[in-house]
Design a protein around this motif. Sequence first.
Motif, mmCIF file in Angstrom:
data_model
loop_
_atom_site.group_PDB
_atom_site.id
_atom_site.type_symbol
_atom_site.label_atom_id
_atom_site.label_comp_id
_atom_site.label_asym_id
_atom_site.label_seq_id
_atom_site.Cartn_x
_atom_site.Cartn_y
_atom_site.Cartn_z
ATOM 1 N N LEU A 120 0.918 -1.211 0.117
ATOM 2 C CA LEU A 120 0.120 -0.059 0.020
ATOM 3 C C LEU A 120 0.735 1.334 -0.254
ATOM 4 O O LEU A 120 0.310 2.490 -0.253
ATOM 5 N N THR A 121 2.128 1.112 0.248
ATOM 6 C CA THR A 121 2.988 2.319 0.274
ATOM 7 C C THR A 121 4.481 1.789 -0.412
ATOM 8 O O THR A 121 4.713 0.662 -0.416
ATOM 9 N N PRO A 122 5.008 2.663 -0.823
ATOM 10 C CA PRO A 122 6.348 2.186 -1.330
ATOM 11 C C PRO A 122 7.274 1.189 -0.564
ATOM 12 O O PRO A 122 7.220 1.165 0.731
ATOM 13 N N MET A 123 7.864 0.418 -1.442
ATOM 14 C CA MET A 123 8.407 -0.770 -0.604
ATOM 15 C C MET A 123 9.691 -0.352 0.364
ATOM 16 O O MET A 123 10.693 0.493 0.041
ATOM 17 N N ASP A 124 9.623 -1.018 1.622
ATOM 18 C CA ASP A 124 10.713 -0.932 2.542
ATOM 19 C C ASP A 124 11.991 -1.830 1.867
ATOM 20 O O ASP A 124 11.997 -2.820 1.663
#
Length: 693
Positions: free
Chosen positions: A328-332
Amino acid sequence: MKKFKFNILCLMGLAALMVSSLGSCVSDDPDAENFYTFTGEMASDFLKNRAEEYSEFTEIVERAGLMDLLSTYGHYTCFVPNNNAVNEYLKSRGMSSVSDLTNADCDTIARTHLVNNMYTTMDMGQDRLPTSNLLGRYIATSTGFDEKDNPVVFLEGLSHIYFELADDSVENGIMQPIDRVIEKSNNYISDLLRDNPKISTFYNALVATDVLSEVLKVEDETYDKNAYPKYYYKSHIWSEVAWVPDTKKYGYTFFVEPDEVLETKYGIAKGDMRALYDLACKLYDPVYPNDVNKEGHSFENLKDSINPLHRFVQYHILNRYTAGTSDLTPMDVRIGIVNGAFGYEETLVNPVDWHHTLLPHTMIKVEKLTVTNWIGNGTKGERYINRRYDNNYQIEGIHIDPSIESDVVHDGLNGHYYYVDDVVAFSYDVQNKVQNMRIRMDFSTVFPEVICNGLRFEGDPTKDDDAGTPDDSATPKNGRNYYFPLGYLDGVTFSNCSVVLRRPHINFWSWQGDEWNLFGDYDFTFRMPPVPYSGDWQVRLGFCAIETRGVMQVYFDGVPQGIPLDMTKFLNSDLYIGDRFVIDETPAKYDQMTVEEKAEEQKLLKNLGAYRGPRSIFHFSTSSKGYFCGNERTYRRIMCQTYIDANKDHYIRFRVASDGKQGNNNEFMLDFLELVPKSVYGVDSEGEMEDDL
């Protein structure tokens, strides 16, 4: 002591090296270059040499025809259920032995337990494995304790990896012995919602409004990847090859309020559609005042597209499948000096993605909390919907629960759902406060097909040894680039060109490492993401100027906008501000500028149709970060500044304007898109400026 050990396990997982985990399974067919000769034990040997423990699963793998694969090929994680686990599984299906399974059953079971990447338990700190299994499904992961109080990793909320046997390495992978057979549901997401008694009110609303009929697609069975050849091209100095995607899948993501939340916070009794409709009216009538007195607004017309409850349900659903909150958010990533979202300076901004919903012309903002000064009542590292906590507003947003349950299933064949702790709605405050801001989107989030088909973070971003001589084997070791046939991307039309998504590289002058390229005499049009309200907006393109690129003319709804964009011109060229632009990617010299100096430069660039790159974005190597704000190549160009009707579809068109075959076949680069309201870009007072983040 238990809590301490649990926290240590979580920290170990979150700190794990994610380099090799940033991609999806590209193929399960062996390629000739991957046939090795080893003297050590292979995954196949591991199974055969431990018949007393794993003979049942070994038989399943052999009947699936995959034992040769585990003998010679790849870098696998193999989740290995022991004989007791397999027998319990067979018993649950009314079977007495593996021989009762069909070959198709064996194929499904074996592929469910095999992942085409290597993961230790330390790499399992998020709520799903970053790589899908050989069926193209993602395995949910969570941390907890076994019956001996050992910290372990659970899979799908039920099976756990044995603490004493975890992370057993073989020559071609990692073996993870487990205590239960992993099962992935093949039910539609709508069936999973129906079967969960904790969310019956939402499910009843899904049925009553007939939004249920909008979430039934799974895959385009007419799509055939074999109809398209490999595409060879050159981008800047890199000779590369691209494939079309393997599949054309559809999917959905639901954010669902449990019945308990609706009853506790809003007094809505379980299954009370009238009360839920009344709540929807309070939320949506201020946003759509012209529809209040129309027939479709009434409680008797819940299926009408303008009905408040219909809109309420639609806004809970994304038009893309996300198997875990990490999607849901940029990849860690943790690569060298970087430990956080790919390309984000997390001390300055929270990592954010914007996602389209089923409610026409709306998006949901999802962010992970990282900026210490703006945590509020939130939890650092957790993800929230429609949150805005800054100097202007303190709106806490809706918390997304990442937990994996053992008693109900959240992940289905065509979707996934998450619990949320409050009502998700496109309310007046969301429209006019939360989303009244600069909206920045990586182009890989503009098109839902990219996320639905696992293409966003493909391959190993640290590797560039396929440059020059492209790796065009069936399974390139560093990951794939993709190109898209006409009709694959919804809302996109083009002619005379190839549309390429280049896989992420940490050293690319690209936000989050990936980029989109157009090649040829392109004429490319895409449906623009929606803005939250009607008004004056700027539409900007973030890109990297390079000598091998070309020139294009931009159109908004068919009308040409300004002069052509020349992608060979840098900010320190005479076209912009020349030597006044100081090149410094550290960016120490930029930070030494006063606010007045920054404002003056921003005003000058704005008049020329450009902005510096953002201060919060960087590309990097393992030892340094290169911030876009100090790079003369990585800037933003205003594509248009115009009135936008928020209730209509709008289209951006790029048409080649190069003189002949300029550079690498008129190479045109798309990195990120910005939609900026006048409340943000319209600063014109002396010494004031739009924030540079």
